[in-house]
Each structure stands twice: as C-alpha cells, then as structure tokens.
Design a protein around this motif. Structure first.
Motif, PDB file in Angstrom:
ATOM      1  N   ALA A 220       0.821  -1.214   0.000  1.00 25.39           N
ATOM      2  CA  ALA A 220       0.000   0.000   0.000  1.00 25.39           C
ATOM      3  C   ALA A 220       0.849   1.255   0.000  1.00 25.39           C
ATOM      4  O   ALA A 220       0.499   2.254  -0.625  1.00 25.39           O
ATOM      5  CB  ALA A 220      -0.914  -0.003   1.223  1.00 25.39           C
ATOM      6  N   SER A 221       2.000   1.250   0.725  1.00 18.73           N
ATOM      7  CA  SER A 221       2.711   2.502   0.949  1.00 18.73           C
ATOM      8  C   SER A 221       3.274   3.085  -0.338  1.00 18.73           C
ATOM      9  O   SER A 221       3.203   4.279  -0.560  1.00 18.73           O
ATOM     10  CB  SER A 221       3.845   2.277   1.955  1.00 18.73           C
ATOM     11  OG  SER A 221       4.632   1.185   1.552  1.00 18.73           O
ATOM     12  N   ASP A 222       3.848   2.242  -1.212  1.00 19.39           N
ATOM     13  CA  ASP A 222       4.481   2.794  -2.409  1.00 19.39           C
ATOM     14  C   ASP A 222       4.070   2.079  -3.680  1.00 19.39           C
ATOM     15  O   ASP A 222       4.731   2.212  -4.705  1.00 19.39           O
ATOM     16  CB  ASP A 222       6.010   2.744  -2.264  1.00 19.39           C
ATOM     17  CG  ASP A 222       6.497   1.342  -1.985  1.00 19.39           C
ATOM     18  OD1 ASP A 222       7.724   1.122  -1.955  1.00 19.39           O
ATOM     19  OD2 ASP A 222       5.653   0.448  -1.776  1.00 19.39           O
ATOM     20  N   ASN A 223       2.988   1.286  -3.636  1.00 13.42           N
ATOM     21  CA  ASN A 223       2.530   0.546  -4.818  1.00 13.42           C
ATOM     22  C   ASN A 223       3.608  -0.345  -5.409  1.00 13.42           C
ATOM     23  O   ASN A 223       3.638  -0.565  -6.616  1.00 13.42           O
ATOM     24  CB  ASN A 223       2.040   1.512  -5.905  1.00 13.42           C
ATOM     25  CG  ASN A 223       0.609   1.918  -5.661  1.00 13.42           C
ATOM     26  OD1 ASN A 223      -0.106   1.266  -4.904  1.00 13.42           O
ATOM     27  ND2 ASN A 223       0.196   2.989  -6.295  1.00 13.42           N
ATOM     28  N   ALA A 224       4.509  -0.828  -4.550  1.00 17.00           N
ATOM     29  CA  ALA A 224       5.552  -1.712  -5.076  1.00 17.00           C
ATOM     30  C   ALA A 224       4.988  -3.122  -5.194  1.00 17.00           C
ATOM     31  O   ALA A 224       4.114  -3.521  -4.433  1.00 17.00           O
ATOM     32  CB  ALA A 224       6.754  -1.703  -4.143  1.00 17.00           C
ATOM     33  N   ILE A 225       5.524  -3.874  -6.140  1.00 24.40           N
ATOM     34  CA  ILE A 225       5.093  -5.251  -6.331  1.00 24.40           C
ATOM     35  C   ILE A 225       5.892  -6.127  -5.375  1.00 24.40           C
ATOM     36  O   ILE A 225       7.121  -6.180  -5.454  1.00 24.40           O
ATOM     37  CB  ILE A 225       5.377  -5.721  -7.779  1.00 24.40           C
ATOM     38  CG1 ILE A 225       4.916  -4.693  -8.779  1.00 24.40           C
ATOM     39  CG2 ILE A 225       4.762  -7.074  -8.029  1.00 24.40           C
ATOM     40  CD1 ILE A 225       3.453  -4.436  -8.765  1.00 24.40           C
ATOM     41  N   LEU A 226       5.190  -6.780  -4.450  1.00 28.85           N
ATOM     42  CA  LEU A 226       5.894  -7.641  -3.512  1.00 28.85           C
ATOM     43  C   LEU A 226       5.998  -9.059  -4.035  1.00 28.85           C
ATOM     44  O   LEU A 226       6.996  -9.722  -3.833  1.00 28.85           O
ATOM     45  CB  LEU A 226       5.176  -7.660  -2.163  1.00 28.85           C
ATOM     46  CG  LEU A 226       5.319  -6.399  -1.324  1.00 28.85           C
ATOM     47  CD1 LEU A 226       4.555  -6.571  -0.033  1.00 28.85           C
ATOM     48  CD2 LEU A 226       6.772  -6.125  -1.030  1.00 28.85           C
TER      49      LEU A 226
END
Lengths: 224, 350
Positions: free
Chosen positions: A172-178
């Motif tokens: 959620a914080s940076d829209n990074a793909i985990l």
C-alpha cells in the motif's frame, strides 16, 4: 467490451467480504472472500520459538496452507513460501527477536484466485493479531485470456480457460510489487499491463480492509 | 587473485586473533559488557548479536586466511563490501551469470537424461516413462510429474529424513513452468484414448548446491525431455501396455524455457541491486529473489528475433518490493541471458 459470464466487466472484482476475528482462539484471524472463494487465516504470535526456529535478530514467520478437504501437496508448499516471503517484507521483524509468528491459511471454498485471497486473509489476520506491519498489502489475480483481453479476479472457469493467470501482491505505501506468479507465458506488454491492472484494483481492497479494521476498532472500543 | 575488501586491514586480524574473535562472538550475549565486545561494537564489526551462520560449521579449523574467517563469521558484511565496489565475491559483475555447460544422454537406463552445470551448481535430470489409465474427465491427456531432489550429497543444509520445503517448492516451480509454457503437449502422450497414456516422470537431482538450482533444474528438465524417446507401444487385448514393433519416436518438445533468477539486495544508497545467477552465499544473504522465464519456440534458430518477441513468465515469491520499471529490467536481463545461451543450445540440439 463484452461482459464476462457472471456479468462483470473486465476490471470488476467479485463481491468481497473481509471479516475479522472469526476464530476466537487464535491471536488474530480473518476471513477473506472473493465471491465464491473463501479463505480463513489464523495467526498465533509473536510467541516463543523453538531453538531450531528462532533468530536472534528478528522474528520468524511460518506459514501453513491447508486445502479444504484435500491433502496438501507441492502447490501448497509453493504458496506457503510465497506468502511467507511476502509477509517477511511486511512485518516489522526487528520488533520481536527470538519469536515466531505462525500463520495458518485454510482454504474453505475454492472458486479461483485462491492465492490472492489467502494472502489478503494472512495480512488482515496479522493486523488483527496486533503484529506491527510496515504497510498493508493486497493481492489480486488477473486472467489473461486467449482473445487478448484481461479479466480481474477470475473464477475457476475463467482460470481454466486463460492463457495465463497472474497473481500480484501490491504494497500500500508505495505501490511496489511484492509478489508475482504467472501460470503461463505471455508477452511482456500484456504481463506488465496485468501488473498495472492489479495495482489499480488493489486500492479497492485497501479501502475494504481499512473499513473492516475501523469497524472492528469501534466495536473494541465500545466493549471497553 | 580474489579481491579482499580494502577496509579490512589484514595486519589487524592475524590468524590467531580472528580465531579468538570466533570464540568470543559465538558466545557473546546481546547485553554483553565485555570490553572486547564493546571495542568491536565501536568499530562497527558487530552491530548486534550476529547469527551463527551455518557455513561456520564448515570453516572451523580452517581459519588461516583472515578473509575466510570474516566470510564465515560476518557473511552479510563480507558480501556488502564487495557490492559497494560494484563486484561480487567471485569477481562477477552484477548482471553476469556463471559459466553454463550442459550435455544430454549420459544415463543409458533412463528414457531421457541431461545434466546442467551453472558455475559450481550441478544438476542431473532423468526422465522415466510409465503408463497409466487416463481419468474419465480427460481421456486423451498424459501427465507430467517433476521431483527435484536436494539431498545430502549436494549440501549439508538439507534434512535427510524428508524433502525440504525448498525442494518441494522448486519441484512445483519447474512443473508449473513446464506446463504453463506448453513445453510438451500432454495430448501427445496418449497411447490409446481412454485406455493408456504415458507419464513423464522427471527426476532432477542436485549433485552440488551452490545456489540457483531453479534455473539449472528447469534447463536440465527441458534438455532431458529433448533427449527422450517414446518407445513404440500398444494396448493389448487384456488392456496392458506392451511393446510392439517400430522405432522409438522422439518426444515432441514445442518450447524451450530459459530462466534467469536474480536476488535483490539494498545497497548503501537505499537502491535495489539485482545479482543475476546467485551463488549459495549470495542467496543466503539476500532473502528476496525474482525469476524471469523466457519461452523460446522450437526448433531453435540462431536468429535473435525469437528472443526479442518470446513470451515471458515472471516468478517473484514475495520479498522486496519492486516497481514496474524494475520488472522490465528483470525481463530484459532474462533476454540477454537467453541471447548468450542461444549459440550453446543451438549447438547442443543440432
């Protein structure tokens, strides 16, 4: 754009349910539902780990994935690894060294997008258990169909008829793909388009999760 | 020959002193007030209680080279010093894969076999054919089963009494990739519809574990399939599968998936660094990885257009977050890797 069999558009998710504390014995539990796919997660911890299991720097996360009524196999082991590594990126592990956080994910109803539902349930279960997280995370599956279109949150039928099913977990914080898994090979353009579609859809899931958590906080405060 | 990071003054850490270091730090508690430990903390040699790294068990008794003892005791810091200089402990640049070699057909008793060597990681794959009666729902489909074995021969980190979680996950990754990429059409395995079909049992054994078994196992599995011949069989009146006259037919393999695994580390500028084809040391320190599989169509040509337009499968099992731009660079790294491997593969498959 032609509607799908159940009347949804391409970007529409099924009706979601996020219920907190369905289990009263676990430290934290959550039920997440994507239409007919239902998954319950139970979180125990942070609690003392065994000598083999613990790490003196940070907490250890173990994940167990149980299928409904069937035996667990390699698919479940792979899902456990994916969820564990995603949670390892989310949990503030330095807070509880020598502790173990046991997450159990139980598939109640299988209706497509199981991994996504399982990951969502695990994350919400952790929040419910009071484990500190760096950020929320949401997972969505995207089916890439042979006619070139993409369908978000596919059900079992759409998954079976797809060229590839891509499950993406977004922070959620940076829209990074985990996390990202593909069940078929597609062109790079379509793959990145699916990842983008999943990122956009994750915002809906964050809204739902936040609403569910706020509701739970209200009930908690009323009890006191 | 091997570049030792310049910050560690080898005069300071002679053989005996670093052995004492081993004794002290292995038993020191986080709240230890020993002056020796305090001195190390001031020098930033230990920021916190270090984990006892498992390679330590191997190196005990051989700590003559100070760099080896640092490597065993502080593997994370050892790796980081190299990353800062833009190089890896085995002198590769970040995007370079290890030397790859492979050959096929070395196991005569198997229906197909191949072995792949990625640096020091050695993997052998064998294909055994068996038959079964197809299910009623899919009467014209055969089966593909993959088992990747990480036993005690490859490393002492794996349990002896059960297949490790990692081995099962890699098995499923290889099976899923072979099926998802369409490497073999399972309908080609049918002997008689509804009565008998082949099962391709692919067994991949790791002989030496030095990281990146996923890429090696996938390549070995595909090469073993390319070495497989289906015997001429038919279904007898009693319903059994019996050999009949004819020549063995080569299994029709449609695609060649090539994988590139990269591990992710955060460097001193808080950026994500990607190390391609990690060794076991790098895998242990980086707990995030991402694998891109490029699916090349067969028959292979030396033309590079196939690599540029090949479909791709991405496998990122959790870990550090990446942006879409970084995903694109992962895919292009997989393309470069395929371009490098292409001439070797074309030669092998001729």
């Amino acid at each position: 754009m032609a509607t799908r069999k159940d009347g949804r558009t391409a970007e529409q998710l099924r009706a979601m349910i996020c219920e907190l504390k369905p289990l009263n014995q676990a430290d934290g539990s959550a039920r997440f539902q994507f239409g007919s796919t239902q998954v319950i997660s139970g979180v125990f911890g942070p609690r003392e780990g065994r000598a083999s299991n613990r790490d003196s720097d940070e907490s250890t996360i173990t994940v167990t994935w149980n299928r409904g009524a069937r035996m667990s196999g390699p698919r479940e082991k792979e899902y456990e690894g994916i969820i564990r590594k995603t949670l390892e990126a989310l949990v503030v592990r330095a807070q509880d060294p020598l502790c173990v956080i046991d997450v159990t994910v139980q598939e109640m109803l299988e209706g497509g997008s199981s991994l996504a539902a399982g990951l969502n349930a695990a994350v919400v279960g952790l929040v419910e258990a009071g484990v500190a997280l760096h950020s929320l995370c949401a997972a969505v599956a995207v089916a890439l169909l042979p006619d070139g279109s993409a369908a978000l949150d596919p059900d079992s039928e759409e998954e079976a008829g797809a060229e590839a099913v891509v499950t993406v977990a977004v922070r959620a914080s940076d829209n990074a793909i985990l996390a990202c898994t593909c069940d078929g090979a597609v062109s790079e353009v379509r793959l990145l388009g699916a990842v983008q579609a999943a990122t956009d859809a994750s915002k809906t899931i964050f809204t739902l999760v936040r609403m569910a958590l706020e509701q739970r906080l209200e009930t908690e405060q009323r009890c006191w | 020959k091997r570049r030792v990071p310049t910050c560690w003054n080898t005069e300071q850490s002679t053989g005996t002193k670093s052995f004492c270091l081993a004794q002290e730090t292995l038993s020191v508690a986080p709240t230890s007030t020993s002056p020796f430990v305090r001195e190390l903390r001031e020098k930033n040699w230990i920021a916190h209680q270090p984990r006892i790294p498992w390679p330590c068990r191997e190196v005990v008794g051989k700590m003559t080279d100070p760099a080896d003892s640092i490597r065993a005791l502080f593997p994370e810091q050892y790796l980081r010093k190299f990353i800062e200089e833009g190089i890896r402990p085995d002198e590769r640049i970040f995007s370079a894969a290890r030397e790859t070699s492979f050959n096929r057909g070395m196991i005569r008793t198997a229906d197909g076999s191949a072995s792949v060597q990625l640096g020091k990681t050695i993997v052998v794959a064998g294909v055994m054919l068996s038959t079964f009666r197809p299910t009623v729902g899919t009467p014209d489909t055969g089966r593909l089963e993959v088992v990747v074995e990480l036993g005690t021969v490859c490393s002492n980190r794996f349990p002896t009494w059960k297949p490790s979680d990692q081995a099962i996950a890699i098995s499923h990754f290889v099976a899923r990739t072979l099926k998802g990429a369409g490497v073999v059409d399972l309908k080609d395995l049918i002997i008689k519809k509804g009565a008998a079909a082949f099962i391709l049992n692919i067994s991949v054994t790791c002989l030496n574990y030095d990281g990146n078994v996923e890429d090696a196992a996938l390549l070995a599995a595909v090469l073993a399939l390319l070495d497989t011949k289906l015997p001429p069989v038919q279904v007898s009146e009693t319903g059994e599968v019996v050999e009949c006259e004819g020549e063995p037919k080569k299994l029709s393999v449609k695609k060649l998936p090539i994988a590139l695994t990269q591990v992710l580390l955060i460097n001193n500028n808080n950026e994500v660094e990607m190390l391609a084809d990690p060794t076991a040391e790098e895998e242990d320190e980086a707990n995030s990885s991402i694998t891109a599989v490029l699916v090349l169509p067969l028959p292979l040509t030396s033309q590079t257009d196939a690599v540029d337009t090949a479909p791709v499968m991405l496998h990122k099992p959790g870990g550090m977050g990446l942006q879409a731009k970084q995903l694109r660079s992962v895919v292009s790294a997989a393309r470069s890797r395929s371009l490098r491997l292409l001439p070797l593969l074309v030669k092998e498959l001729k």
